[in-house]
Design a protein around this motif. Structure first.
Motif, PDB file in Angstrom:
ATOM      1  N   ILE A   1      30.122  40.439  45.500  1.00 12.50           N
ATOM      2  CA  ILE A   1      28.733  40.783  45.852  1.00 12.50           C
ATOM      3  C   ILE A   1      28.222  39.872  46.948  1.00 12.50           C
ATOM      4  CG2 ILE A   1      26.371  40.809  44.978  1.00 12.50           C
ATOM      5  CD1 ILE A   1      27.517  41.687  42.280  1.00 12.50           C
ATOM      6  N   HIS A   2      28.567  38.592  46.839  1.00 12.08           N
ATOM      7  CA  HIS A   2      28.137  37.640  47.871  1.00 12.08           C
ATOM      8  C   HIS A   2      28.751  37.996  49.227  1.00 12.08           C
ATOM      9  CE1 HIS A   2      26.910  33.829  49.660  1.00 12.08           C
ATOM     10  NE2 HIS A   2      28.158  33.683  50.092  1.00 12.08           N
ATOM     11  N   GLU A   3      30.043  38.360  49.219  1.00  8.49           N
ATOM     12  CA  GLU A   3      30.699  38.731  50.475  1.00  8.49           C
ATOM     13  C   GLU A   3      30.089  39.996  51.059  1.00  8.49           C
ATOM     14  OE1 GLU A   3      35.176  39.754  52.180  1.00  8.49           O
ATOM     15  OE2 GLU A   3      34.891  39.121  50.104  1.00  8.49           O
ATOM     16  N   THR A   4      29.791  40.961  50.200  1.00 13.38           N
ATOM     17  CA  THR A   4      29.169  42.199  50.666  1.00 13.38           C
ATOM     18  C   THR A   4      27.789  41.924  51.246  1.00 13.38           C
ATOM     19  OG1 THR A   4      30.358  43.430  48.969  1.00 13.38           O
ATOM     20  CG2 THR A   4      28.470  44.514  49.993  1.00 13.38           C
ATOM     21  N   LYS A   5      27.046  41.025  50.600  1.00 14.86           N
ATOM     22  CA  LYS A   5      25.722  40.675  51.113  1.00 14.86           C
ATOM     23  C   LYS A   5      25.826  40.066  52.511  1.00 14.86           C
ATOM     24  CE  LYS A   5      23.730  36.860  50.383  1.00 14.86           C
ATOM     25  NZ  LYS A   5      23.100  35.632  49.855  1.00 14.86           N
ATOM     26  N   LYS A   6      26.814  39.196  52.710  1.00 13.87           N
ATOM     27  CA  LYS A   6      26.989  38.594  54.035  1.00 13.87           C
ATOM     28  C   LYS A   6      27.353  39.651  55.073  1.00 13.87           C
ATOM     29  CE  LYS A   6      26.172  34.315  53.021  1.00 13.87           C
ATOM     30  NZ  LYS A   6      24.964  33.642  53.580  1.00 13.87           N
TER      31      LYS A   6
ATOM     32  N   ARG B   1      36.205  34.759  34.379  1.00  9.95           N
ATOM     33  CA  ARG B   1      36.643  34.913  35.767  1.00  9.95           C
ATOM     34  C   ARG B   1      36.260  36.281  36.326  1.00  9.95           C
ATOM     35  NH1 ARG B   1      37.649  32.001  40.205  1.00  9.95           N
ATOM     36  NH2 ARG B   1      38.915  33.224  41.658  1.00  9.95           N
ATOM     37  N   VAL B   2      36.188  37.309  35.473  1.00 12.64           N
ATOM     38  CA  VAL B   2      35.851  38.661  35.936  1.00 12.64           C
ATOM     39  C   VAL B   2      34.442  38.699  36.509  1.00 12.64           C
ATOM     40  CG1 VAL B   2      35.524  41.053  35.217  1.00 12.64           C
ATOM     41  CG2 VAL B   2      37.420  39.707  34.271  1.00 12.64           C
ATOM     42  N   ALA B   3      33.500  38.085  35.786  1.00 12.24           N
ATOM     43  CA  ALA B   3      32.125  38.039  36.276  1.00 12.24           C
ATOM     44  C   ALA B   3      32.021  37.213  37.545  1.00 12.24           C
ATOM     45  CB  ALA B   3      31.200  37.474  35.194  1.00 12.24           C
ATOM     46  N   LEU B   4      32.795  36.138  37.629  1.00 16.74           N
ATOM     47  CA  LEU B   4      32.767  35.309  38.834  1.00 16.74           C
ATOM     48  C   LEU B   4      33.309  36.071  40.038  1.00 16.74           C
ATOM     49  CD1 LEU B   4      32.238  32.602  40.168  1.00 16.74           C
ATOM     50  CD2 LEU B   4      34.538  31.864  39.450  1.00 16.74           C
ATOM     51  N   GLU B   5      34.381  36.852  39.831  1.00 21.07           N
ATOM     52  CA  GLU B   5      34.929  37.649  40.935  1.00 21.07           C
ATOM     53  C   GLU B   5      33.916  38.681  41.421  1.00 21.07           C
ATOM     54  OE1 GLU B   5      38.518  39.365  39.577  1.00 21.07           O
ATOM     55  OE2 GLU B   5      39.701  37.506  39.762  1.00 21.07           O
TER      56      GLU B   5
ATOM     57  N   MET C   1      32.127  49.301  52.166  1.00 20.18           N
ATOM     58  CA  MET C   1      32.185  50.481  51.306  1.00 20.18           C
ATOM     59  C   MET C   1      33.346  50.380  50.319  1.00 20.18           C
ATOM     60  SD  MET C   1      31.318  53.403  54.149  1.00 20.18           S
ATOM     61  CE  MET C   1      31.909  54.738  53.116  1.00 20.18           C
ATOM     62  N   ALA C   2      34.509  49.965  50.810  1.00 18.13           N
ATOM     63  CA  ALA C   2      35.659  49.821  49.915  1.00 18.13           C
ATOM     64  C   ALA C   2      35.414  48.733  48.880  1.00 18.13           C
ATOM     65  CB  ALA C   2      36.911  49.498  50.743  1.00 18.13           C
ATOM     66  N   LEU C   3      34.804  47.639  49.324  1.00 14.34           N
ATOM     67  CA  LEU C   3      34.526  46.535  48.411  1.00 14.34           C
ATOM     68  C   LEU C   3      33.501  46.938  47.355  1.00 14.34           C
ATOM     69  CD1 LEU C   3      35.407  43.613  48.002  1.00 14.34           C
ATOM     70  CD2 LEU C   3      33.465  42.896  49.406  1.00 14.34           C
ATOM     71  N   MET C   4      32.470  47.682  47.765  1.00 10.98           N
ATOM     72  CA  MET C   4      31.446  48.110  46.809  1.00 10.98           C
ATOM     73  C   MET C   4      32.015  49.116  45.814  1.00 10.98           C
ATOM     74  SD  MET C   4      27.884  48.310  48.965  1.00 10.98           S
ATOM     75  CE  MET C   4      28.551  49.105  50.423  1.00 10.98           C
TER      76      MET C   4
ATOM     77  N   ARG D   1      33.586  49.912  40.093  1.00 10.46           N
ATOM     78  CA  ARG D   1      34.560  50.183  39.036  1.00 10.46           C
ATOM     79  C   ARG D   1      34.678  48.987  38.095  1.00 10.46           C
ATOM     80  NH1 ARG D   1      37.433  54.722  40.297  1.00 10.46           N
ATOM     81  NH2 ARG D   1      37.457  55.358  42.492  1.00 10.46           N
ATOM     82  N   LYS D   2      34.810  47.802  38.672  1.00 10.56           N
ATOM     83  CA  LYS D   2      34.960  46.613  37.838  1.00 10.56           C
ATOM     84  C   LYS D   2      33.705  46.338  37.017  1.00 10.56           C
ATOM     85  CE  LYS D   2      38.392  44.234  40.694  1.00 10.56           C
ATOM     86  NZ  LYS D   2      38.685  43.022  41.504  1.00 10.56           N
ATOM     87  N   SER D   3      32.553  46.615  37.609  1.00 13.34           N
ATOM     88  CA  SER D   3      31.309  46.407  36.870  1.00 13.34           C
ATOM     89  C   SER D   3      31.232  47.346  35.680  1.00 13.34           C
ATOM     90  CB  SER D   3      30.105  46.620  37.793  1.00 13.34           C
ATOM     91  OG  SER D   3      30.110  45.703  38.849  1.00 13.34           O
ATOM     92  N   TYR D   4      31.648  48.599  35.876  1.00 10.11           N
ATOM     93  CA  TYR D   4      31.595  49.539  34.765  1.00 10.11           C
ATOM     94  C   TYR D   4      32.635  49.177  33.701  1.00 10.11           C
ATOM     95  CZ  TYR D   4      31.609  53.760  32.003  1.00 10.11           C
ATOM     96  OH  TYR D   4      31.527  54.634  30.960  1.00 10.11           O
ATOM     97  N   ASP D   5      33.795  48.718  34.149  1.00  8.80           N
ATOM     98  CA  ASP D   5      34.800  48.273  33.175  1.00  8.80           C
ATOM     99  C   ASP D   5      34.265  47.099  32.363  1.00  8.80           C
ATOM    100  OD1 ASP D   5      36.537  50.187  34.050  1.00  8.80           O
ATOM    101  OD2 ASP D   5      37.622  48.845  35.423  1.00  8.80           O
ATOM    102  N   LEU D   6      33.592  46.181  33.049  1.00  9.61           N
ATOM    103  CA  LEU D   6      32.999  45.048  32.343  1.00  9.61           C
ATOM    104  C   LEU D   6      31.939  45.520  31.358  1.00  9.61           C
ATOM    105  CD1 LEU D   6      32.675  41.980  31.980  1.00  9.61           C
ATOM    106  CD2 LEU D   6      31.081  42.014  33.917  1.00  9.61           C
ATOM    107  N   TYR D   7      31.134  46.476  31.776  1.00 10.65           N
ATOM    108  CA  TYR D   7      30.111  47.045  30.897  1.00 10.65           C
ATOM    109  C   TYR D   7      30.749  47.671  29.664  1.00 10.65           C
ATOM    110  CZ  TYR D   7      26.833  50.666  29.286  1.00 10.65           C
ATOM    111  OH  TYR D   7      26.061  51.485  28.519  1.00 10.65           O
TER     112      TYR D   7
END
Length: 420
Positions: A220-225, A211-215, A185-188, A193-199
């Motif tokens: 997302i990969h960690e959350t999926k796991k 690097r922002v998109a890679l992070e 939940m904290a990670l998502m 926030r970062k996704s909206y900032d990127l948008y």
């Protein structure tokens, strides 16, 4: 085993102990029914044996053995009168009372035989013998009955122990999954926030570090796991398979209500949820509809301060499914209505003063449009806010690929791109 203490058809035996045991074990039957049926069976069986040996006629045999029924009937009537079954919790007292009932029942049978003119000699030794047999049969029955009850209680205790151990394992497993959920939940939230900032930076055509998109992709990969671990753990604990096939709209709304009841309870709010709809429609568009409805209902929960109502209305209008989410919250300010579906607009802040991402309603609207429908605010005033979701029924009846199929197709695409 039997004996004839008076050199007459009167007998005492351990066979009566079976009747005594049945009297205390079969609590669903009336004591009088047990006594009368047992007396009739005993008399009938003895008359049948006499008819086989030919020692006496049927009428003589019936008169000889009929007083035996008096023992069983009188025993059952006295047991009912003193509520003997309620005394079984105290074995010693029950055994003593049972012995007294046995002795008095024998006395009743002797009285019947004496009244019918049957000769027998009676002495103090006979009374002692009757008491000994009464005590023997009574405490034998009480002992057998208590052994059976003890075994039954132990089996129940063992079953409860196993169930308690299972619940402890489930609780331990859920406690472990809770940490993964809190982390995710904290990670998502951070990813949102970062996704909206990127948008926002892309909209403003600002330079964005790759690097922002890679992070974001790494998070997302960690959350999926983490989600995979949580799903595997919950599936093992609950023992259920993934949801497959079509789901009724009513059940879909019930799932949303159950989830948000827990959310409201966790938030310390008293909210009454209800569903109003009588439609016979099933769909496999489970995840898109859940996303939209959960967003709308959770927003309603957050809008209500302490107590209120949230209602889901479902109906068919022409070729569309209409689902309205109504709440009794304070409503949306008139100046904010034009902005609620704009990305980044929010009126919600956390305890630290950080604003929400403001993309929930935008995301819900986009999902509705993806389904060929639309999401709109129908009414908003203090005490009543209504959002309406309209989706074509033809789209709801279309088959969607399962998660496994989508994963397989995605891997195939990756392999094809790798070859190219």
């Amino acid at each position: 085993m039997k004996m004839n203490p008076f050199d007459s058809p009167f007998r005492v035996s351990l066979g009566s102990a079976v009747f005594f045991l049945g009297l205390v074990a079969f609590r669903s039957l009336s004591p009088f029914v047990i006594g009368a049926s047992t007396g009739a069976a005993v008399v009938g069986f003895r008359v049948f044996l006499d008819s086989l040996t030919g020692e006496m006629s049927t009428s003589e045999s019936l008169l000889t053995h009929l007083p035996a029924a008096g023992y069983y009937i009188s025993f059952s009537m006295m047991a009912a009168a003193v509520r003997f079954r309620q005394r079984m919790a105290a074995p010693i007292r029950a055994g003593t009372v049972g012995a007294a009932l046995d002795f008095l029942a024998n006395a009743c049978e002797l009285g019947i035989r004496y009244g019918m003119g049957e000769p027998f000699s009676f002495s103090g030794q006979t009374i002692i013998v009757l008491w000994l047999f009464a005590i023997l049969r009574s405490f034998c029955v009480i002992g057998v009955y208590n052994m059976w009850v003890t075994k039954h209680v132990r089996s129940l205790a063992e079953a409860r122990k196993q169930e308690l151990e299972r619940l402890m394992m489930v609780s331990s497993g859920l406690y472990e999954e809770m940490f993964y959920l809190q982390k995710s939940m904290a990670l998502m939230e951070d990813m949102t926030r970062k996704s909206y900032d990127l948008y926002s930076q892309l909209i403003e055509r600002k330079h964005v570090e790759p690097r922002v998109a890679l992070e974001l992709a790494e998070h997302i990969h960690e959350t999926k796991k983490d989600m995979q671990r949580i799903f595997a753990g919950l599936s093992k604990l609950i023992g259920r398979q993934s949801v497959r096939g079509r789901v009724p709209i009513a059940e879909l709304c019930a799932m949303v209500i159950r989830a948000n009841e827990k959310y409201a309870s966790l938030s310390g709010k008293t909210i009454a949820f209800s569903y109003n709809g009588h439609i016979d429609l099933m769909t496999d568009q489970l995840y898109p509809l859940l996303s939209v409805l959960n967003n709308l209902v959770s927003n309603a929960v957050e809008a209500i301060e302490k107590a209120g109502d949230v209602t889901l209305h479902a109906r068919l209008r022409g070729s569309e499914l209409i689902i309205e989410v109504e709440d009794t919250g304070p409503g949306i300010a008139a100046d904010d209505i034009a902005w609620i579906f704009q990305p980044g607009f929010t009126t919600k802040y956390d305890r630290r003063g950080n604003p929400s991402t403001g993309i929930g309603l935008t995301h819900a609207r986009d999902i509705a449009q993806t389904l060929g429908g639309h999401l709109q605010l129908v009414k908003s005033e203090p005490g009543q806010t209504v959002f309406r979701l309209a989706v074509p029924t033809a789209r709801l009846l279309q088959d969607t690929p399962s998660a496994a199929e989508m994963f397989s197709d995605r891997n195939a695409d990756r392999q094809g791109n790798a070859v190219i």
